[in-house]
Design a protein around this motif. Structure first.
Motif, PDB file in Angstrom:
ATOM      1  N   HIS A 263       0.839  -1.205   0.000  1.00 46.44           N
ATOM      2  CA  HIS A 263       0.000   0.000   0.000  1.00 46.44           C
ATOM      3  C   HIS A 263       0.875   1.257   0.000  1.00 46.44           C
ATOM      4  N   ARG A 264       1.893   1.280   0.846  1.00 41.06           N
ATOM      5  CA  ARG A 264       2.729   2.482   0.894  1.00 41.06           C
ATOM      6  C   ARG A 264       3.568   2.648  -0.368  1.00 41.06           C
ATOM      7  N   LEU A 265       3.963   1.540  -1.002  1.00 38.98           N
ATOM      8  CA  LEU A 265       4.661   1.638  -2.279  1.00 38.98           C
ATOM      9  C   LEU A 265       3.739   2.228  -3.346  1.00 38.98           C
ATOM     10  N   GLU A 266       2.516   1.757  -3.388  1.00 44.36           N
ATOM     11  CA  GLU A 266       1.571   2.214  -4.399  1.00 44.36           C
ATOM     12  C   GLU A 266       1.230   3.691  -4.213  1.00 44.36           C
ATOM     13  N   TYR A 267       1.180   4.140  -2.988  1.00 43.29           N
ATOM     14  CA  TYR A 267       0.745   5.512  -2.739  1.00 43.29           C
ATOM     15  C   TYR A 267       1.879   6.480  -2.426  1.00 43.29           C
ATOM     16  N   GLY A 268       3.092   6.133  -2.877  1.00 42.51           N
ATOM     17  CA  GLY A 268       4.185   7.096  -2.869  1.00 42.51           C
ATOM     18  C   GLY A 268       4.913   7.281  -1.557  1.00 42.51           C
ATOM     19  N   HIS A 269       4.807   6.311  -0.642  1.00 38.64           N
ATOM     20  CA  HIS A 269       5.482   6.429   0.654  1.00 38.64           C
ATOM     21  C   HIS A 269       6.479   5.293   0.880  1.00 38.64           C
ATOM     22  N   GLY A 270       6.849   4.601  -0.192  1.00 42.50           N
ATOM     23  CA  GLY A 270       7.720   3.437  -0.047  1.00 42.50           C
ATOM     24  C   GLY A 270       9.189   3.794   0.107  1.00 42.50           C
ATOM     25  N   LYS A 271       9.944   2.754   0.478  1.00 41.54           N
ATOM     26  CA  LYS A 271      11.395   2.873   0.629  1.00 41.54           C
ATOM     27  C   LYS A 271      12.063   1.811  -0.238  1.00 41.54           C
ATOM     28  N   MET A 272      13.311   2.049  -0.613  1.00 39.50           N
ATOM     29  CA  MET A 272      14.018   1.084  -1.452  1.00 39.50           C
ATOM     30  C   MET A 272      14.187  -0.266  -0.751  1.00 39.50           C
ATOM     31  N   SER A 273      14.198  -0.228   0.560  1.00 39.51           N
ATOM     32  CA  SER A 273      14.348  -1.489   1.307  1.00 39.51           C
ATOM     33  C   SER A 273      13.063  -2.310   1.342  1.00 39.51           C
ATOM     34  N   ASP A 274      11.957  -1.708   0.886  1.00 38.24           N
ATOM     35  CA  ASP A 274      10.675  -2.409   0.974  1.00 38.24           C
ATOM     36  C   ASP A 274      10.626  -3.661   0.109  1.00 38.24           C
ATOM     37  N   MET A 275      11.302  -3.628  -1.041  1.00 36.11           N
ATOM     38  CA  MET A 275      11.261  -4.807  -1.918  1.00 36.11           C
ATOM     39  C   MET A 275      11.905  -6.007  -1.238  1.00 36.11           C
ATOM     40  N   ASP A 276      13.061  -5.791  -0.617  1.00 35.84           N
ATOM     41  CA  ASP A 276      13.722  -6.895   0.092  1.00 35.84           C
ATOM     42  C   ASP A 276      12.892  -7.334   1.298  1.00 35.84           C
ATOM     43  N   LEU A 277      12.245  -6.364   1.934  1.00 30.64           N
ATOM     44  CA  LEU A 277      11.385  -6.703   3.069  1.00 30.64           C
ATOM     45  C   LEU A 277      10.231  -7.600   2.624  1.00 30.64           C
ATOM     46  N   LEU A 278       9.611  -7.260   1.496  1.00 26.67           N
ATOM     47  CA  LEU A 278       8.506  -8.078   0.982  1.00 26.67           C
ATOM     48  C   LEU A 278       8.958  -9.489   0.632  1.00 26.67           C
ATOM     49  N   VAL A 279      10.115  -9.598   0.003  1.00 24.91           N
ATOM     50  CA  VAL A 279      10.647 -10.927  -0.340  1.00 24.91           C
ATOM     51  C   VAL A 279      10.919 -11.720   0.931  1.00 24.91           C
ATOM     52  N   ASP A 280      11.480 -11.058   1.936  1.00 24.28           N
ATOM     53  CA  ASP A 280      11.780 -11.730   3.198  1.00 24.28           C
ATOM     54  C   ASP A 280      10.500 -12.215   3.879  1.00 24.28           C
ATOM     55  N   VAL A 281       9.481 -11.356   3.918  1.00 29.08           N
ATOM     56  CA  VAL A 281       8.214 -11.750   4.540  1.00 29.08           C
ATOM     57  C   VAL A 281       7.577 -12.912   3.784  1.00 29.08           C
ATOM     58  N   SER A 282       7.627 -12.857   2.447  1.00 21.58           N
ATOM     59  CA  SER A 282       7.034 -13.951   1.664  1.00 21.58           C
ATOM     60  C   SER A 282       7.735 -15.273   1.949  1.00 21.58           C
ATOM     61  N   LYS A 283       9.040 -15.238   2.140  1.00 18.52           N
ATOM     62  CA  LYS A 283       9.779 -16.467   2.473  1.00 18.52           C
ATOM     63  C   LYS A 283       9.415 -16.985   3.858  1.00 18.52           C
ATOM     64  N   LYS A 284       9.113 -16.063   4.777  1.00 24.21           N
ATOM     65  CA  LYS A 284       8.729 -16.468   6.126  1.00 24.21           C
ATOM     66  C   LYS A 284       7.352 -17.134   6.130  1.00 24.21           C
ATOM     67  N   ILE A 285       6.506 -16.750   5.160  1.00 25.39           N
ATOM     68  CA  ILE A 285       5.161 -17.341   5.072  1.00 25.39           C
ATOM     69  C   ILE A 285       5.197 -18.682   4.341  1.00 25.39           C
ATOM     70  N   GLU A 286       5.857 -18.698   3.186  1.00 22.52           N
ATOM     71  CA  GLU A 286       5.840 -19.869   2.297  1.00 22.52           C
ATOM     72  C   GLU A 286       6.306 -21.133   3.021  1.00 22.52           C
ATOM     73  N   GLY A 287       5.477 -22.170   2.947  1.00 23.67           N
ATOM     74  CA  GLY A 287       5.835 -23.461   3.519  1.00 23.67           C
ATOM     75  C   GLY A 287       5.697 -23.551   5.018  1.00 23.67           C
ATOM     76  N   ASN A 288       5.190 -22.509   5.659  1.00 25.50           N
ATOM     77  CA  ASN A 288       5.111 -22.502   7.120  1.00 25.50           C
ATOM     78  C   ASN A 288       3.684 -22.394   7.642  1.00 25.50           C
ATOM     79  N   THR A 289       2.729 -22.819   6.822  1.00 23.47           N
ATOM     80  CA  THR A 289       1.324 -22.754   7.228  1.00 23.47           C
ATOM     81  C   THR A 289       0.662 -24.115   7.046  1.00 23.47           C
ATOM     82  N   ILE A 290      -0.461 -24.305   7.752  1.00 24.07           N
ATOM     83  CA  ILE A 290      -1.166 -25.583   7.693  1.00 24.07           C
ATOM     84  C   ILE A 290      -1.699 -25.855   6.290  1.00 24.07           C
ATOM     85  N   CYS A 291      -2.222 -24.806   5.651  1.00 22.96           N
ATOM     86  CA  CYS A 291      -2.804 -24.982   4.320  1.00 22.96           C
ATOM     87  C   CYS A 291      -2.072 -24.122   3.311  1.00 22.96           C
ATOM     88  N   PRO A 292      -2.376 -24.260   2.026  1.00 22.94           N
ATOM     89  CA  PRO A 292      -1.630 -23.518   0.995  1.00 22.94           C
ATOM     90  C   PRO A 292      -1.998 -22.049   0.849  1.00 22.94           C
TER      91      PRO A 292
END
Length: 453
Positions: A373-402
């Motif tokens: 949301h903050r990237l889309e509305y002009g409040h993002g930071k360059m570190s946000d892309m790496d943060l998103l990738v990191d969060v996605s890796k923390k989610i993937e494969g670590n939940t009961i369902c897909p």
């Protein structure tokens, strides 16, 4: 033009009624199965057909049926997953609306094969017109002797019920669906035990998608070997594709698996190309939960081979340069579409639909929505892309369902392939709020991959 197995009679007036459907050869598969085949022989035909689950996972249907436990004196159930909540996918709703008896015929044959005396069609709650259509069709079939006690004078009996769901994406996951069907909150179950051992009411259960069950009808009518001749390799038969987005001819198409992607996208027989004379920017091939690909990687593999509409070809390259067939929710983006905005829209959906049972999904989907949301509305930071990738890796494969994977994959793939567009939303945020990035290099020819020496 490929052979139509499911949609051949879709435009016949009155095909949604029993009499017209019957006049076009309907319920012949029920007669053949109940009068000339044993349940095991029906399962064997489905195995020979190579049919793979059409709901997204692509697991071999006959093999799934063969896993069903058969303890003495214990009920077995067949449940049709008609929840169809994957964004971009609408082919099951189309089938139920226009040719409901095809699904009911498939339910009878599949229930016979599995030894189920009671079966359910679990339909997304918002689909009330389709629920009413199915209920009328079931009443017609029962009145004609194709449901109820001693079907067609045989010793096989079946009761079939339609059950509305609560309109939750999570109930498209088979164990959450079963929880909902039992009247509980639709939270996924920890597996094992799998539904084939302990499913509905703790009894052995098979859960199949609408299209998967409908495909059983031509398989039994023509034979598994004939069905397997269609398609390519392990992607046998035909597949329904829900084509949407910026296309000249959006709609539901039945294709032979193995059809070239370029032909499906650009030929007048199918999608007819991109609407309004625009260029293709990106494609989501199998519903919102699969990785997005830029135009050049969608049309050709990283090795320069033309992609095909098949499970294997679309996944060529893994998640680095490939995607998935998924449920067949085909969404095309033209050059005017903003990948950041669309990715944020998907993230909003998955955050809203998370059942909250697993911490990585409950918290991670919320974080991804906020950062996008903050990237889309002009409040993002360059570190946000790496943060998103990191969060996605923390989610993937670590939940009961897909659902966690479904939320993580679109975000990770969007950043992988469109990182320059995400960075532009940071470096030129003022422009990003008033115009879109455009097509950039996403449709450029791929560089040739040199053979290893």
């Amino acid at each position: 033009m490929g052979r139509k197995l499911l949609l051949e009679h879709i435009n016949v007036p009155g095909i949604n009624t029993f009499d017209v459907y019957r006049s076009k050869g309907g319920y012949a598969a029920v007669e053949k199965a109940l009068k000339t085949l044993t349940p095991d022989e029906v399962v064997e035909e489905v195995k020979k057909s190579g049919l793979r689950g059409r709901g997204g996972a692509g697991f071999p249907t006959g093999m799934k049926w063969s896993f069903l436990a058969k303890p003495e004196g214990v009920e077995r159930y067949l449940v049709c997953n008609a929840d169809e909540s994957e964004p971009g996918t609408f082919k099951d709703r189309y089938l139920m609306t226009h040719i409901p008896h095809l699904l009911i015929e498939g339910m009878i044959v599949a229930s016979f094969a599995l030894g189920a005396k009671t079966s359910y069609i679990y339909v997304r709650g918002e689909m009330m017109p389709q629920i009413r259509i199915l209920e009328r069709a079931i009443a017609e079939a029962k009145a004609k002797g194709f449901l109820g006690k001693n079907i067609l004078g045989t010793d096989y009996s079946l009761e079939l019920y339609v059950q509305p769901g609560g309109g939750a994406y999570i109930c498209g996951e088979e164990t959450a669906l079963l929880e909902s069907l039992e009247g509980k909150r639709g939270n996924p179950r920890i597996k094992p035990p799998f539904p084939a051992i302990a499913g509905l009411y703790g009894c052995p259960t098979v859960v199949n998608n609408v299209e998967s069950i409908a495909a059983v009808v031509p398989i039994i009518n023509d034979g598994g070997d004939e069905y397997a001749k269609l398609g390519i390799g392990r992607s046998t038969g035909t597949k329904l594709i829900s084509a949407g987005g910026n296309l000249k001819n959006p709609g539901v198409y039945e294709i032979d698996l193995g059809l070239p992607v370029e032909e499906f996208l650009y030929s007048d027989e199918y999608c007819g190309g991109i609407a309004n004379g625009k260029r293709l920017k990106a494609v989501v091939a199998g519903g919102s939960s699969v990785p997005i690909l830029p135009a050049n990687l969608f049309l050709k593999t990283i090795n320069g081979e033309g992609r095909l509409m098949s499970y294997e070809s679309l996944s060529d390259g893994g998640f680095v340069s490939g995607t998935m067939m998924g449920s067949g929710g085909f969404i095309a983006y033209d050059e005017d579409q903003c990948i950041v905005r669309n990715t944020w829209n998907f993230a909003r959906f998955y955050h809203h639909e998370s059942c909250g049972q697993c911490s990585p999904c409950r918290e991670g989907t919320g974080w991804m929505e906020k950062v996008l949301h903050r990237l889309e509305y002009g409040h993002g930071k360059m570190s946000d892309m790496d943060l998103l990738v990191d969060v996605s890796k923390k989610i993937e494969g670590n939940t009961i369902c897909p659902l966690g994977d479904a939320a993580a994959w679109p975000v990770a793939s969007a950043i992988r392939h469109f990182r320059d567009e995400f960075e532009w939303h940071v470096t030129d945020s003022a422009s990003a709020t008033t115009r879109n990035y455009g097509i950039a290099h996403y449709a450029d020819p791929l560089p040739k991959v040199e053979a290893a020496v």
